[in-house]
Write an enzyme that holds these catalytic residues in place. Structure first.
Site, PDB file in Angstrom:
ATOM      1  N   PHE A  34       0.830  -1.197   0.000  1.00  0.00           N
ATOM      2  CA  PHE A  34       0.000   0.000   0.000  1.00  0.00           C
ATOM      3  C   PHE A  34       0.872   1.258   0.000  1.00  0.00           C
ATOM      4  O   PHE A  34       0.667   2.176  -0.796  1.00  0.00           O
ATOM      5  CB  PHE A  34      -0.922  -0.005   1.221  1.00  0.00           C
ATOM      6  CG  PHE A  34      -1.882   1.152   1.260  1.00  0.00           C
ATOM      7  CD1 PHE A  34      -3.126   1.066   0.660  1.00  0.00           C
ATOM      8  CD2 PHE A  34      -1.528   2.347   1.890  1.00  0.00           C
ATOM      9  CE1 PHE A  34      -4.002   2.142   0.679  1.00  0.00           C
ATOM     10  CE2 PHE A  34      -2.394   3.429   1.905  1.00  0.00           C
ATOM     11  CZ  PHE A  34      -3.639   3.317   1.305  1.00  0.00           C
ATOM     12  N   GLU A 111     -29.827   0.788  17.080  1.00  0.00           N
ATOM     13  CA  GLU A 111     -28.402   0.945  16.809  1.00  0.00           C
ATOM     14  C   GLU A 111     -27.705   1.210  18.128  1.00  0.00           C
ATOM     15  O   GLU A 111     -28.337   1.609  19.094  1.00  0.00           O
ATOM     16  CB  GLU A 111     -28.159   2.162  15.900  1.00  0.00           C
ATOM     17  CG  GLU A 111     -28.801   2.074  14.542  1.00  0.00           C
ATOM     18  CD  GLU A 111     -29.005   3.454  13.946  1.00  0.00           C
ATOM     19  OE1 GLU A 111     -28.175   4.358  14.194  1.00  0.00           O
ATOM     20  OE2 GLU A 111     -30.019   3.637  13.261  1.00  0.00           O
ATOM     21  N   LYS A 113     -25.358   3.436  20.553  1.00  0.00           N
ATOM     22  CA  LYS A 113     -25.078   4.858  20.689  1.00  0.00           C
ATOM     23  C   LYS A 113     -23.574   5.000  20.900  1.00  0.00           C
ATOM     24  O   LYS A 113     -23.043   4.678  21.961  1.00  0.00           O
ATOM     25  CB  LYS A 113     -25.843   5.427  21.885  1.00  0.00           C
ATOM     26  CG  LYS A 113     -25.812   6.938  21.983  1.00  0.00           C
ATOM     27  CD  LYS A 113     -26.875   7.413  22.972  1.00  0.00           C
ATOM     28  CE  LYS A 113     -26.964   8.924  23.016  1.00  0.00           C
ATOM     29  NZ  LYS A 113     -25.791   9.563  23.584  1.00  0.00           N
ATOM     30  N   ASP A 115     -20.052   6.675  21.519  1.00  0.00           N
ATOM     31  CA  ASP A 115     -19.704   7.783  22.390  1.00  0.00           C
ATOM     32  C   ASP A 115     -18.443   8.477  21.885  1.00  0.00           C
ATOM     33  O   ASP A 115     -17.330   8.038  22.136  1.00  0.00           O
ATOM     34  CB  ASP A 115     -19.486   7.241  23.811  1.00  0.00           C
ATOM     35  CG  ASP A 115     -19.582   8.342  24.844  1.00  0.00           C
ATOM     36  OD1 ASP A 115     -20.025   9.451  24.483  1.00  0.00           O
ATOM     37  OD2 ASP A 115     -19.208   8.099  25.996  1.00  0.00           O
ATOM     38  N   GLU A 170     -20.464   9.837  14.251  1.00  0.00           N
ATOM     39  CA  GLU A 170     -19.721  10.080  15.471  1.00  0.00           C
ATOM     40  C   GLU A 170     -18.244   9.778  15.206  1.00  0.00           C
ATOM     41  O   GLU A 170     -17.917   8.734  14.653  1.00  0.00           O
ATOM     42  CB  GLU A 170     -20.298   9.111  16.519  1.00  0.00           C
ATOM     43  CG  GLU A 170     -20.173   9.517  17.918  1.00  0.00           C
ATOM     44  CD  GLU A 170     -21.155  10.580  18.413  1.00  0.00           C
ATOM     45  OE1 GLU A 170     -22.076  11.014  17.697  1.00  0.00           O
ATOM     46  OE2 GLU A 170     -20.941  11.011  19.549  1.00  0.00           O
ATOM     47  N   TYR A 222     -24.628   7.093  11.035  1.00  0.00           N
ATOM     48  CA  TYR A 222     -25.929   6.519  11.390  1.00  0.00           C
ATOM     49  C   TYR A 222     -27.141   7.198  10.771  1.00  0.00           C
ATOM     50  O   TYR A 222     -28.246   6.733  10.943  1.00  0.00           O
ATOM     51  CB  TYR A 222     -26.101   6.474  12.911  1.00  0.00           C
ATOM     52  CG  TYR A 222     -25.848   7.801  13.592  1.00  0.00           C
ATOM     53  CD1 TYR A 222     -26.755   8.843  13.478  1.00  0.00           C
ATOM     54  CD2 TYR A 222     -24.687   7.994  14.327  1.00  0.00           C
ATOM     55  CE1 TYR A 222     -26.512  10.054  14.084  1.00  0.00           C
ATOM     56  CE2 TYR A 222     -24.446   9.205  14.949  1.00  0.00           C
ATOM     57  CZ  TYR A 222     -25.356  10.236  14.822  1.00  0.00           C
ATOM     58  OH  TYR A 222     -25.113  11.430  15.414  1.00  0.00           O
ATOM     59  N   LYS A 285     -35.022   3.895  16.852  1.00  0.00           N
ATOM     60  CA  LYS A 285     -35.642   4.835  15.920  1.00  0.00           C
ATOM     61  C   LYS A 285     -36.839   4.184  15.236  1.00  0.00           C
ATOM     62  O   LYS A 285     -36.773   3.009  14.874  1.00  0.00           O
ATOM     63  CB  LYS A 285     -34.626   5.258  14.844  1.00  0.00           C
ATOM     64  CG  LYS A 285     -33.421   5.977  15.419  1.00  0.00           C
ATOM     65  CD  LYS A 285     -32.335   6.198  14.394  1.00  0.00           C
ATOM     66  CE  LYS A 285     -31.115   6.797  15.083  1.00  0.00           C
ATOM     67  NZ  LYS A 285     -29.926   6.796  14.246  1.00  0.00           N
ATOM     68  N   LYS A 309     -29.986   4.699  27.808  1.00  0.00           N
ATOM     69  CA  LYS A 309     -28.622   4.817  28.339  1.00  0.00           C
ATOM     70  C   LYS A 309     -28.257   3.595  29.175  1.00  0.00           C
ATOM     71  O   LYS A 309     -29.000   3.223  30.081  1.00  0.00           O
ATOM     72  CB  LYS A 309     -28.520   6.065  29.222  1.00  0.00           C
ATOM     73  CG  LYS A 309     -28.633   7.350  28.444  1.00  0.00           C
ATOM     74  CD  LYS A 309     -27.278   7.771  27.903  1.00  0.00           C
ATOM     75  CE  LYS A 309     -27.330   9.208  27.448  1.00  0.00           C
ATOM     76  NZ  LYS A 309     -26.283  10.058  27.805  1.00  0.00           N
ATOM     77  N   CYS A 403       8.511  11.482  49.584  1.00  0.00           N
ATOM     78  CA  CYS A 403       8.574  10.558  48.452  1.00  0.00           C
ATOM     79  C   CYS A 403       8.727   9.120  48.948  1.00  0.00           C
ATOM     80  O   CYS A 403       9.591   8.839  49.781  1.00  0.00           O
ATOM     81  CB  CYS A 403       9.756  10.931  47.555  1.00  0.00           C
ATOM     82  SG  CYS A 403       9.979   9.777  46.191  1.00  0.00           S
ATOM     83  N   CYS A 406      12.467   7.972  47.871  1.00  0.00           N
ATOM     84  CA  CYS A 406      13.723   8.589  48.318  1.00  0.00           C
ATOM     85  C   CYS A 406      13.542   9.447  49.564  1.00  0.00           C
ATOM     86  O   CYS A 406      14.485  10.067  50.040  1.00  0.00           O
ATOM     87  CB  CYS A 406      14.321   9.423  47.189  1.00  0.00           C
ATOM     88  SG  CYS A 406      13.420  10.950  46.891  1.00  0.00           S
ATOM     89  N   CYS A 421       8.071  14.924  43.435  1.00  0.00           N
ATOM     90  CA  CYS A 421       9.277  14.724  44.219  1.00  0.00           C
ATOM     91  C   CYS A 421      10.358  15.564  43.550  1.00  0.00           C
ATOM     92  O   CYS A 421      10.697  15.339  42.393  1.00  0.00           O
ATOM     93  CB  CYS A 421       9.684  13.256  44.233  1.00  0.00           C
ATOM     94  SG  CYS A 421      11.370  13.042  44.852  1.00  0.00           S
ATOM     95  N   CYS A 427      16.440  10.489  43.157  1.00  0.00           N
ATOM     96  CA  CYS A 427      15.269   9.639  43.368  1.00  0.00           C
ATOM     97  C   CYS A 427      15.309   8.489  42.354  1.00  0.00           C
ATOM     98  O   CYS A 427      15.247   8.726  41.147  1.00  0.00           O
ATOM     99  CB  CYS A 427      14.020  10.505  43.193  1.00  0.00           C
ATOM    100  SG  CYS A 427      12.480   9.637  43.484  1.00  0.00           S
TER     101      CYS A 427
HETATM  102  P1  AMP Z   1     -27.187  13.513  23.468  1.00  0.00           P
HETATM  103  O1  AMP Z   1     -25.842  14.113  23.183  1.00  0.00           O
HETATM  104  O2  AMP Z   1     -27.246  12.771  24.765  1.00  0.00           O
HETATM  105  O3  AMP Z   1     -28.311  14.475  23.205  1.00  0.00           O
HETATM  106  O4  AMP Z   1     -27.349  12.336  22.413  1.00  0.00           O
HETATM  107  C1  AMP Z   1     -27.488  12.632  21.061  1.00  0.00           C
HETATM  108  C2  AMP Z   1     -26.236  12.283  20.359  1.00  0.00           C
HETATM  109  O5  AMP Z   1     -26.018  10.894  20.295  1.00  0.00           O
HETATM  110  C3  AMP Z   1     -26.311  12.686  18.926  1.00  0.00           C
HETATM  111  O6  AMP Z   1     -25.915  14.012  18.756  1.00  0.00           O
HETATM  112  C4  AMP Z   1     -25.344  11.761  18.262  1.00  0.00           C
HETATM  113  O7  AMP Z   1     -24.111  12.429  18.115  1.00  0.00           O
HETATM  114  C5  AMP Z   1     -25.128  10.638  19.246  1.00  0.00           C
HETATM  115  N1  AMP Z   1     -25.329   9.307  18.650  1.00  0.00           N
HETATM  116  C6  AMP Z   1     -24.471   8.277  18.802  1.00  0.00           C
HETATM  117  N2  AMP Z   1     -24.874   7.189  18.170  1.00  0.00           N
HETATM  118  C7  AMP Z   1     -26.042   7.506  17.559  1.00  0.00           C
HETATM  119  C8  AMP Z   1     -26.938   6.786  16.722  1.00  0.00           C
HETATM  120  N3  AMP Z   1     -26.747   5.498  16.409  1.00  0.00           N
HETATM  121  N4  AMP Z   1     -28.027   7.438  16.275  1.00  0.00           N
HETATM  122  C9  AMP Z   1     -28.236   8.745  16.604  1.00  0.00           C
HETATM  123  N5  AMP Z   1     -27.426   9.472  17.384  1.00  0.00           N
HETATM  124  C10 AMP Z   1     -26.332   8.866  17.874  1.00  0.00           C
HETATM  125 ZN    ZN Z   2      11.751  10.792  45.236  1.00  0.00          ZN
END
Ligand code: AMP
Ligand code: ZN
Length: 664
Positions: A34, A111, A113, A115, A170, A222, A285, A309, A403, A406, A421, A427
């Site tokens: 690649f 789906e 969520k 983070d 995300e 998503y 959804k 959650k 410490c 030491c 320290c 040390c």
């Molecule tokens: P909140 O920030 O608690 O209002 O949650 C909403 C946020 O969840 C959205 O702005 C998305 O960025 C995030 N999110 C993560 N995964 C998903 C998903 N599968 N569908 C929709 N929103 C999602």
């Molecule tokens: Zn030390």
């Protein structure tokens, strides 16, 4: 024509490999192959700039700088989600929906969520044209340059995509990459990042996209929004997005009943820790787009979607002991030693206590039953004490004031999160930590010598600092435990070889606080040799690009210290490089010092990169856009007329390639 075809074929091929590797997780050629192909394309693009393409896979390596992130309006608003925390919350929501929709059977997609940091990407004619952060939902920041470096974000789509749409997702930093980044930070003597989510969103706001390119970010999509998209359901949308080249996680399900929804939630509540990235819930959804339109939005979120959650996973266990670790820089980290307990699929024995304030705030005491949580962080943390279990003979924790290694009195400067320290040169973990840093791969890369051997050599009294390494002899080493003749020889040779390591890495190896690899490069380039650097005042240092007060003061302090000066003098005697090599220096001057250049258009004699390198090698700065600070605009063929107008209106001199070469 031949060349154009060749370039296009390479681009298509690389795009496909990129997709296989980063989206499907299924590489079909080696990294090496690649890289070779990418290099070939890079060379061709450099030679034939007339075939420039904003969607080329070569742009993944970054380089574009964004000084100020422009705030732009989202064409379609980015909504929040309502949250639910129980089965009952969810059932209530479904009843409300059913009431609005009447008798029609309702399907749901579930789906995960993800983070991370929300993002909205705009595609026109299959090309990524813009990436905006969520901001307040109405407007966000333009982070397009940085988004382009994320390998799983397609720059060019395939298949039957609509002419224009936004896609939401995300940006996440998978655990593995996050751990690796932190490992490197620790090696550089920097504080590790707290959690992947904040680091992901912080990454989007870095000015230098080349730095973003180095971070192992991923983009999970998503939802698609736009006008006239001819999509009928959320489920279909996910499939389409996948077909067009987006990374849409497979962990999603089309559910016909509430029970199926609950099953999905239950399954992932247990199994989410097997995923490579952090999730904090499930998003449910209403599947049909027509239903979604009927349900509409409240002032802040869609009525047709609901987040469930996950509870942060938490267990309680007994805190047996608090121990204190001393890092290479002298920073003290308290560690909770716990009665082993199972949490999120692993046995936890230790947890981070962060610092003295944290212990005091939560009133954490040895013998307490404590709550341990695993969030986005790799190391679990203690979030509270079960006071109902506290025994009468318990007494508050006295944070150490000396410490543990030491016995020197600890210091804490106003504003520092941690105690330090100050016994830098006496040390043991600080001494060995510095030597370990010196020999590490990105520093002097000494072969035949590892971290444990450093500790052994120190314990045996053979080394007290990294300069001592150069005096070691085979005869001294052979009597040591587990040291055969061959390994002793390798060690001595490895040390001897290190005198070839270039100055910029030596500078990094010295272990000056806050001087990581990048800063070391900048300093080496600006000062050329250690004598000049040692003479520099903090003010002068701060004149160097990207060197702030904290770094500048740390450098000055380092070179004020007699012990450091002595070690440097010795290293110099042993032949270690303390200046930029003559060869490198030959091509560098100060001719353009203080001048900022903007380079635009296509050139005859030099490639754009060559031009930029010449500017930097001769002490000038390369700017990305024309402003009142620009000294010269180097104009090539095909430069946009707006640039010329802007330069003229600001009184910036416009020069040609030949004019520029004449300046040198
Ligand atoms: P909140 O920030 O608690 O209002 O949650 C909403 C946020 O969840 C959205 O702005 C998305 O960025 C995030 N999110 C993560 N995964 C998903 C998903 N599968 N569908 C929709 N929103 C999602
Ligand atoms: Zn030390």
């Amino acid at each position: 024509m031949e060349i154009k075809k060749k370039i296009e074929n390479l681009r298509t091929e690389l795009r496909e490999h990129n997709y296989n590797y980063y989206v499907l997780d299924n590489a079909i050629i080696s990294d090496y192959e690649f890289d070779m192909k990418l290099k070939e394309l890079q060379a061709l693009e450099e030679k034939y700039p007339e075939f420039y393409d904003a969607g080329s896979p070569t742009l993944r390596v970054g380089g574009a700088i964004t000084k100020n992130f422009e705030t732009l309006v989202h064409e379609h608003r980015m909504y929040s989600l309502d949250n639910s925390y129980s089965k009952e919350d969810l059932e209530d929501w479904e009843k409300r929906i059913q009431k609005i929709l009447g008798d029609a059977p309702v399907e749901f997609t579930c789906e995960l969520k993800y983070d991370g940091a929300s993002i909205s990407l705009t595609y026109e004619d299959g090309r990524l044209v813009r990436g905006l952060t969520r901001g307040d939902g109405f407007q966000g920041d333009d982070v397009t340059n940085n988004i382009k470096t994320i390998r799983s974000v397609p720059l060019q789509l395939k298949g039957d995509y609509p002419p224009k749409f936004d896609i939401r997702g995300e940006i996440v930093l998978p655990f593995e990459g996050f751990a690796k980044m932190n490992q490197e930070r620790i090696e550089n003597g920097e504080e590790p990042y707290m959690n992947p989510r904040n680091t992901a969103s912080g990454s989007l706001k870095l000015q230098d996209s080349a730095l973003v390119a180095e971070r192992p970010l991923d983009c999970l999509l998503y939802s698609i929004v736009g006008v006239n998209l001819k999509l009928e359901s959320q489920w279909q949308m996910l499939g389409k997005a996948r077909d067009w080249g987006f990374k849409v996680p497979k962990a999603a399900k089309l559910c016909k009943t509430t029970d199926e929804v609950l099953e999905f939630i239950e399954y992932w509540d247990k199994h989410r820790h097997e995923l490579p990235y952090e999730t904090d819930g499930v998003v449910i959804k209403v599947n049909s787009i027509q239903h979604q339109e009927e349900l509409g939005y409240t002032s802040k979120s869609p009525r047709w979607a609901m987040a469930y959650k996950f509870k942060a996973e938490q267990v309680s266990t007994i805190l047996n002991e608090i121990t204190y670790q001393v890092g290479r820089t002298g920073a003290i980290t308290p560690v909770a030693n716990l009665e082993p307990v199972l949490l999120a699929g692993t046995t936890v024995k230790r947890a981070s206590l962060h610092n003295a304030d944290q212990i005091e705030k939560l009133d954490i005491r040895v013998g307490d039953t404590v709550f341990v949580e695993k969030g986005g962080e790799i190391i679990p943390k203690i979030v509270g004490v079960d006071f109902s279990q506290r025994t009468l003979d318990s007494h508050p924790t006295n944070y150490i004031d000396h410490c543990p290694e030491c016995n020197t009195q600890l210091e804490r400067t106003e504003g520092d999160a941690k105690h330090y320290c100050p016994n830098e040169y006496g040390c043991p973990p600080q001494i060995t930590g510095r030597i370990q840093h010196y020999i590490s791969r990105k520093a002097m890369d000494i072969e035949g010598l590892g971290g444990e051997t450093v500790e052994l050599l120190f314990k045996e009294g053979l080394i007290k600092n990294y300069a001592d390494l150069y005096l070691l002899t085979k005869e001294q080493l052979i009597p040591l435990e587990r040291m055969a003749e061959k390994s002793a020889e390798n060690l001595v040779n490895g040390v001897a070889e290190s005198v070839k390591i270039p100055f910029e890495r030596v500078l990094f190896a010295l272990g000056i606080r806050f001087v990581g690899e990048t800063v070391a490069k900048k300093l080496a380039k600006a000062y050329k040799n250690i004598d000049a650097l040692m003479m520099a005042s903090a003010e002068e240092l701060m004149g160097v690009d990207e060197i702030g007060q904290r770094i500048a003061e740390s450098v000055v302090l380092f070179f004020k210290n007699e012990i450091n000066l002595d070690i440097i003098a010795r290293l110099r005697e042993y032949g270690v490089q303390f200046e930029v090599s003559a060869e490198k220096l030959q091509n560098q001057t100060d001719l353009l010092k203080g001048q900022t250049f903007v380079v635009s258009g296509v050139f005859e004699k030099l490639s754009r990169d060559e031009l930029k390198k010449l500017i930097e090698d001769n002490g000038g700065k390369v700017g990305s856009s024309i402003s009142s600070k620009t000294s010269y605009l180097v104009a090539g063929d095909k430069m946009g007329p707006s640039k010329r107008t802007k330069a003229e209106s600001l009184g910036v001199s416009i020069i040609s390639e030949t004019d520029f070469i004449g300046m040198l």
